[in-house]
Scaffold this active site. Structure first.
Site: not given
Lengths: 486, 81
Positions: A325-326
């Site tokens: 996701h990040g």
């Protein structure tokens, strides 16, 4: 990008030419428009996209042609490594180097590694997973290697789902590009209603809430506990409205083109447990993790399947999910939290395995499970949204100690007198529609589409009118979706 | 006993439910207890029951029970007698 008038016009142009062309050229038109769309964001992105497409196309063909299983495995590994290394360079270089610099700081070093200026090809996280699933499927013979480079390139780049998914499998999407679809008024109306509903959730709910949520999360110390708690709750609603709106818009667009994309949501906030939540939220990512990481890990450990191995495997999968996701510690903690929830649930299940009753639980037990699950998920979203780990812990501490009472920050902009009332009224409308959809097991666009003509047109006009009147078109860029950042 | 009947026994044993009747199109949606973990246990029990062994490459392409039955039959045919 997706919830904008420009994109909608682009879609209408694509649609008109698509149905005007003979079947055998339609894939080419979609491919051209997909690259035009991606190139309009930045031409250099298309170079990355095309290179990754070309390499995976070639490797998949090599895997299929090769008889020797060891060589097949070699090409598979090469494909996976190249895909994730490319993703890693664009996504994690900055995070990795700044983490190294942090360590250097703590050791008292004076020199730092300079951070290179790396651009981020938006959507790469999504199409990397799609490419890897294709190579894996060819290796396991779940899919055949596509001989046609152009059609394969379209599978990777298909514009509705290029930026934020749904993450499709080759065996599901590829054959649809050659299906003989004739223009169907029904498809058009169904798709347009769904797109309209998506625009409503995005512009009326998500972007309005974004303003309030951003105020709180950009400077948490300015707000008291009750306001931080409210902002956290509103973020849960915002992220759902945002991401599911995107999915409604793109699935609706593909529907009009006669292409069925995989559903990504199934009433996630009605989940009765964390495991249930992951069967309902971002389903195509959950399936990807299950099929390509979780099951193989479990299978490998099947002869020695202890509670510890079970826990380790869940945590590994969700650590991967968090990182995907990040590139930030906040996402890693978010992932580990979800992994932890599921590990605990599985451990409890293991104990209760033989006692499981078959009768349906009482409604109040279900309502209780839904509330607890929503609470756990919302708690984890704090890490997902916070600007830093310190901020997240500060917010949690303030909420749980009911502190910072003297802070005077306001979530609402009182220059517009009814902002708060309007927001709560709109959330109520969303809630009622969501509950109705959940109980009737019928999506709202299907409901609208099945009502008699006059009522249908009235509802459509109300929908369009309320998007125009209540949609939020200021401050935040309404064309940006949260998930486009991943 | 056919592969299907024997597989049915394994399913009933693993999921502790004597009412299970397997069919080719069956997937994890059809059995409540069939999650990613019981999936591994199920495959292990199948291996033990039929005295065969799967490679991870083979188990990644099992969209439904029918695919599992085909895989078992292929494995049994390959088995040295």
């Amino acid at each position: 990008m997706i919830a904008s008038l420009h994109f909608f016009l682009f879609f209408l142009l694509t649609l008109g030419v698509y149905y005007a062309l003979p079947h055998r050229w339609r894939w080419l038109w979609l491919l051209i428009m997909s690259y035009v769309f991606y190139g309009s964001l930045s031409v250099k992105y298309t170079v990355v996209l095309f290179t990754m497409t070309l390499i995976s196309y070639g490797l998949a063909r090599l895997i299929e042609a090769q008889q020797d299983i060891e060589k097949k495995k070699l090409y598979l590994r090469l494909g996976i490594i190249l895909s994730f290394v490319t993703l890693g360079i664009f996504k994690y270089t900055g995070f990795f180097l700044s983490s190294v610099n942090d360590v250097l700081d703590r050791l008292g070093a004076n020199s730092h590694i300079p951070l290179p200026d790396i651009w981020f090809p938006i959507g790469i996280s999504f199409f990397t997973l799609q490419i890897v699933s294709y190579i894996m499927d060819v290796y396991t013979e779940a899919a055949e290697a596509e001989p046609h480079l152009g059609k394969y390139a379209l599978y990777v780049a298909f514009f509705p789902q290029l930026l934020i998914g749904p993450i499709e499998r080759a065996s599901h999407l590829l054959p649809q590009f050659t299906n003989k679809v004739t223009f169907d008024y029904q498809l058009l109306v169904e798709g347009l209603i769904r797109i309209g509903w998506g625009f409503w959730k995005k512009l009326v709910i998500a972007d309005r809430l974004a303003i309030v949520v951003d105020r709180a999360f950009s400077d948490p110390s300015a707000f008291s506990a009750d306001k931080l708690a409210l902002a956290t709750l509103l973020y849960s609603i915002q992220i759902y409205a945002d991401f599911s709106a995107y999915c409604d818009i793109v699935i609706g667009m593909a529907h009009i083109l006669g292409i069925k994309l995989t559903e990504n949501f199934n009433h996630p906030y009605f989940a009765t447990s964390p495991i249930d939540f992951w069967r309902r939220w971002h389903i195509t990512l959950g399936n990807w993790l299950r099929d390509y990481i979780f099951r193989p890990l479990n299978f490998a450990a099947r002869r020695n399947f202890t509670l510890w191995i079970q826990t380790r495997n869940v945590l590994l999968v969700f650590l991967f999910s968090g990182l995907w996701h990040g590139a930030a510690w906040t996402f890693i903690i978010w992932g580990i939290l979800h992994g932890g929830y599921q590990a605990v649930e599985l451990a409890l299940q293991r104990r209760a395995r033989n006692k499981k009753s078959k009768s349906k639980p009482a409604w109040w037990k279900t309502a209780f499970s839904i509330s607890v699950t929503f609470g756990l998920v919302t708690f984890a979203w704090i890490f997902f949204r916070a600007e830093s780990v310190n901020d997240a812990f500060y917010i949690i501490k303030t909420i749980f100690t009911w502190g910072n009472a003297s802070a005077g920050g306001s979530l609402w902009d009182f220059t517009s007198a009814f902002e708060r009332q309007v927001v709560f009224l709109l959330i109520m409308i969303l809630l009622v529609i969501e509950i109705a959809q959940y109980l009737s097991k019928k999506p709202v666009w299907e409901f609208i589409h099945r009502t008699p003509l006059t009522a249908r047109w009235t509802m459509c006009l109300i929908l369009i009118y309320s998007v125009i009147v209540f949609g939020y078109y200021g401050e935040v860029d309404p064309t940006a979706f949260i998930y486009a950042g991943f | 006993m056919s592969v299907k009947d024997e597989l049915n026994l394994v399913f009933r044993e693993v999921f502790k439910d004597d009412s299970i009747e397997v069919f080719r199109e069956m997937t994890e949606i059809d059995i409540d207890m069939w999650d990613s973990f019981s999936h591994a246990t199920l495959l292990m029990s199948v291996e033990d029951h039929f005295d065969i062994s799967f490679a991870s490459r083979e188990i990644m392409n099992l969209p439904n029970v029918g695919a599992l039955m085909d895989l078992i039959e292929r494995k049994l045919a390959e088995k040295p007698r």
